[in-house]
Design a protein around this motif. Structure first.
Motif, PDB file in Angstrom:
ATOM      1  N   LEU A   4      -2.168  -0.840  -3.216  1.00 49.87           N
ATOM      2  CA  LEU A   4      -2.991  -1.958  -3.637  1.00 49.87           C
ATOM      3  C   LEU A   4      -2.167  -3.214  -3.359  1.00 49.87           C
ATOM      4  O   LEU A   4      -1.010  -3.297  -3.785  1.00 49.87           O
ATOM      5  CB  LEU A   4      -3.343  -1.876  -5.115  1.00 49.87           C
ATOM      6  N   GLY A  24      -7.233  -2.305  -1.305  1.00 49.32           N
ATOM      7  CA  GLY A  24      -6.646  -0.978  -1.394  1.00 49.32           C
ATOM      8  C   GLY A  24      -6.654  -0.265  -0.051  1.00 49.32           C
ATOM      9  O   GLY A  24      -7.512  -0.502   0.792  1.00 49.32           O
ATOM     10  N   SER A  25      -5.700   0.610   0.153  1.00 56.09           N
ATOM     11  CA  SER A  25      -5.632   1.405   1.373  1.00 56.09           C
ATOM     12  C   SER A  25      -5.098   2.786   1.031  1.00 56.09           C
ATOM     13  O   SER A  25      -4.453   2.980   0.003  1.00 56.09           O
ATOM     14  CB  SER A  25      -4.736   0.742   2.415  1.00 56.09           C
ATOM     15  N   ARG A  27      -6.832   5.342   0.321  1.00 59.78           N
ATOM     16  CA  ARG A  27      -7.759   6.099  -0.512  1.00 59.78           C
ATOM     17  C   ARG A  27      -9.005   5.251  -0.664  1.00 59.78           C
ATOM     18  O   ARG A  27      -8.940   4.031  -0.610  1.00 59.78           O
ATOM     19  CB  ARG A  27      -7.126   6.363  -1.874  1.00 59.78           C
ATOM     20  N   THR A  28     -10.130   5.895  -0.896  1.00 50.34           N
ATOM     21  CA  THR A  28     -11.365   5.159  -1.153  1.00 50.34           C
ATOM     22  C   THR A  28     -11.452   4.869  -2.643  1.00 50.34           C
ATOM     23  O   THR A  28     -11.488   5.788  -3.461  1.00 50.34           O
ATOM     24  CB  THR A  28     -12.599   5.966  -0.708  1.00 50.34           C
ATOM     25  N   PHE A  29     -11.471   3.578  -2.980  1.00 46.18           N
ATOM     26  CA  PHE A  29     -11.464   3.177  -4.380  1.00 46.18           C
ATOM     27  C   PHE A  29     -12.856   2.889  -4.923  1.00 46.18           C
ATOM     28  O   PHE A  29     -12.997   2.427  -6.052  1.00 46.18           O
ATOM     29  CB  PHE A  29     -10.571   1.945  -4.558  1.00 46.18           C
ATOM     30  N   SER A  30     -13.870   3.146  -4.131  1.00 47.72           N
ATOM     31  CA  SER A  30     -15.220   2.784  -4.569  1.00 47.72           C
ATOM     32  C   SER A  30     -15.620   3.517  -5.842  1.00 47.72           C
ATOM     33  O   SER A  30     -16.456   3.035  -6.600  1.00 47.72           O
ATOM     34  CB  SER A  30     -16.224   3.053  -3.457  1.00 47.72           C
ATOM     35  N   TYR A  32     -13.448   4.289  -8.253  1.00 49.17           N
ATOM     36  CA  TYR A  32     -12.446   4.004  -9.256  1.00 49.17           C
ATOM     37  C   TYR A  32     -12.860   2.780 -10.081  1.00 49.17           C
ATOM     38  O   TYR A  32     -13.490   1.857  -9.561  1.00 49.17           O
ATOM     39  CB  TYR A  32     -11.097   3.699  -8.609  1.00 49.17           C
ATOM     40  N   SER A  53     -16.975   1.493 -11.344  1.00 47.53           N
ATOM     41  CA  SER A  53     -17.492   1.821 -10.019  1.00 47.53           C
ATOM     42  C   SER A  53     -18.952   1.400  -9.895  1.00 47.53           C
ATOM     43  O   SER A  53     -19.421   1.101  -8.795  1.00 47.53           O
ATOM     44  CB  SER A  53     -17.348   3.317  -9.757  1.00 47.53           C
ATOM     45  N   ARG A  71     -16.355  -6.806  -6.927  1.00 45.97           N
ATOM     46  CA  ARG A  71     -15.812  -5.876  -5.942  1.00 45.97           C
ATOM     47  C   ARG A  71     -16.812  -5.738  -4.810  1.00 45.97           C
ATOM     48  O   ARG A  71     -18.015  -5.955  -4.994  1.00 45.97           O
ATOM     49  CB  ARG A  71     -15.524  -4.511  -6.562  1.00 45.97           C
ATOM     50  N   ASN A  75     -12.814  -1.537  -0.166  1.00 46.64           N
ATOM     51  CA  ASN A  75     -11.709  -1.319  -1.098  1.00 46.64           C
ATOM     52  C   ASN A  75     -11.132  -2.606  -1.631  1.00 46.64           C
ATOM     53  O   ASN A  75      -9.922  -2.710  -1.836  1.00 46.64           O
ATOM     54  CB  ASN A  75     -10.602  -0.501  -0.407  1.00 46.64           C
TER      55      ASN A  75
END
Length: 121
Positions: A4, A24-25, A27-30, A32, A53, A71, A75
């Motif tokens: 992050l 973020g990179s 991983r998919t944080f959508s 989270y 989310s 958001r 990410n």
């Protein structure tokens, strides 16, 4: 590697605005919950704003009406900070966790490195 990365901090005058970004990179944080914490010198790290989310938001009372968390579908999470006050001075951290939003920093799995916000009167 999961990362992050925050940006957008700086030094401003009271009443000014700043927009913090966190990308973020790895991983998919959508799915989270994402939170913005801050830590001032000598104080504990506190949750300032968080977004689920599904897009539901929560704010600490001291920033309600001045800060907005959002958001996008990728990410990134943002913190729009208006009407800044000297007491908003702190290092601001982006954090991510699975599940619901909580104010407990120890529940957050991923953290950014922080970005300094300094507000002078």
């Amino acid at each position: 590697q999961v990362q992050l990365v925050e940006s957008g901090g700086g030094s401003v005058q009271a009443g000014d605005s700043l927009r913090l970004s966190c990308v973020g990179s790895g991983r998919t944080f959508s799915r989270y919950a994402m939170g913005w914490f801050r830590q001032a010198p000598g104080k504990q790290r506190e949750l300032v704003a968080a977004i689920t989310s599904g897009g539901s938001t929560k704010y600490v009372d001291s920033v309600k009406g001045r800060f907005t968390i959002s958001r996008d579908n990728a990410n990134a999470v943002y913190l729009q900070m208006n009407s800044l006050k000297p007491e908003d001075t702190a290092v601001y951290y982006c954090a991510a966790k699975v599940g619901v939003v909580t104010p407990n920093r120890w529940h957050y799995e991923y953290w950014g490195q922080g970005t300094q916000v300094t507000v002078s009167s």
